[in-house]
Design a protein around this motif. Sequence first.
Motif, PDB file in Angstrom:
ATOM      1  N   TRP A 256       7.066   3.121   1.508  1.00  0.00           N
ATOM      2  CA  TRP A 256       7.768   3.292   2.772  1.00  0.00           C
ATOM      3  C   TRP A 256       7.382   2.232   3.786  1.00  0.00           C
ATOM      4  O   TRP A 256       8.228   1.725   4.523  1.00  0.00           O
TER       5      TRP A 256
ATOM      6  N   SER B 262       0.827  -1.204   0.000  1.00  0.00           N
ATOM      7  CA  SER B 262       0.000   0.000   0.000  1.00  0.00           C
ATOM      8  C   SER B 262       0.861   1.253   0.000  1.00  0.00           C
ATOM      9  O   SER B 262       0.379   2.342  -0.293  1.00  0.00           O
ATOM     10  N   SER B 263       2.156   1.095   0.312  1.00  0.00           N
ATOM     11  CA  SER B 263       3.072   2.232   0.348  1.00  0.00           C
ATOM     12  C   SER B 263       4.487   1.711   0.166  1.00  0.00           C
ATOM     13  O   SER B 263       4.827   0.629   0.635  1.00  0.00           O
TER      14      SER B 263
END
Length: 537
Positions: free
Chosen positions: A47, A44-45
Amino acid sequence: MNFAMQLIVSVFGTVLTYGLYVVFRLLYSQYTSTFRIVPGPPPSSWWTGNFNEILATENTIFYKKWTDEYGPTIRFRLFFNISRLYTADTKALNHILLHDSVYHKPAIMRWSLGRISGPGLFYVQDHKHKIQRKIMNPAFSPGQLREFTQTFLAKASELRDIWASQINEGETQVDALSWLSKTTLDIIGLSGFNYDFHALSPDGDANELHHAFSTGFQVATRLNIWTIVQGVFSITRLIPSPGSAALRRARNTMRHIGEQLLHESKAYLKATGEKAETWRARDLLSLLVRSNMSTDLQDNQRMSDADVIAQVPTFLVAGHDTTSVGTTWALYALTQHKSVQNKLREELLSVPTENPTAEDLNSLPYLDAVVRETLRVHSPAPETARVAVKDDVLPLNIPFTDRSGVVHHEIRIKKGQHFLLAISGVNMSKKLWGEDAMEFRPERWLEPLPEAVSSIPGVWGHMMTFFGGSHGCIGYRFALLEMKALLFILVRAFQMDLAVPGEQIISRTAVVQRPHVRDEIEAGGQLPVLIKPCSRA
């Protein structure tokens, strides 16, 4: 440039260089990871990878969603998109458990456990683990555990009487988790090393060892960004962190008391001799000392005093938290399934004594079924982690198909790769247990089990709850008998209902899964239960 400025520049340059090296190593390992071909959820990211999804669902997303979509072996991502492997594949799990010289506990996991326990059974690996396990095994034999039954029942009865004394106008509300935690602490103190915490007493918190353990455990299991950084980068552990002083004091107290207990056990052994007919001390530490001092052992097969003392906090962590949480979840399940609670009480009340033997408790089929189903559906630990310390090949029972359409029956493993091993994912698998795998249904244990569960490599009950292989839980028989004794006393005495709506109870994990009230998360783990005396008519 003065000396101070040169030092600052030098330190900054060193930190920057090391930081760039770490980033490069992470990116390179990600680019060359053999996990890249394994199917799994998209991050989802960049990071945080899938971390936020996992955190929001308390890891249940693995076995409630992702394994249905991608199969029992999946790739997921953590910070900086670093790949990890999650597997509930029984063949893969069996391989990992059998090859414990290849798959170790990760450094962050050992560091976290070692902060409270020292070089105990949870911490050590390879040859040292085998030595400790061999010496400790006799203390956990079925014959020795019978000696503890009366301690289990006595403390369970003390808890029953405290609850009964608080009932006004027919019922009262208690926090089952808190009270069971105190009870199991008293039990492991007496059974583990003949030490009475008096945790059920009003002034129990004043006990020196009780205070040290509670403080140390809270600090050591507190999860935040800084503890994660310390776990990954060992050099940062030199920097004092919040709670480190309290943890150091707690460990010093536990070591000091452990030394006293060890001295007393050794003195008793020397005074009475090693022969069984003269040996009367039955606590786990005394039995461990006796085994460690046996003339049958060579010097290089013995545990050091430091290793023996480290078992004191190890006993506390293993014998206190997991059993109290497991029994709490059993009470939760009984409040949500009143027919199960009534059926269990009927069986327990058919026993004509308040002080059953271990054989009596183990001969009650429905009590056994309730305990088994609780530990299947509400395993105290939902997963555990491993890291490969050597290259290997991981076989799969259920193959996967990569993005190119190639079917893989195995995964090439590289040194340094990390794994999340499913416990709840196996215990709750519909492919293994059937379509009702997510349901709490003790009757399944009174019926023929699905043939597929025979492939589960757990140490007990066709489950992964107590793990398996050489690192399987050494005290699982102790925990099972203790749970049965607690339920025997409490269910006979009280009718129990949840004091909040069932959907308000959620789990949060810090070493083990504890129940929390959704609207009172800041209050910590709790299970509010309404109790009223049980009419035996």
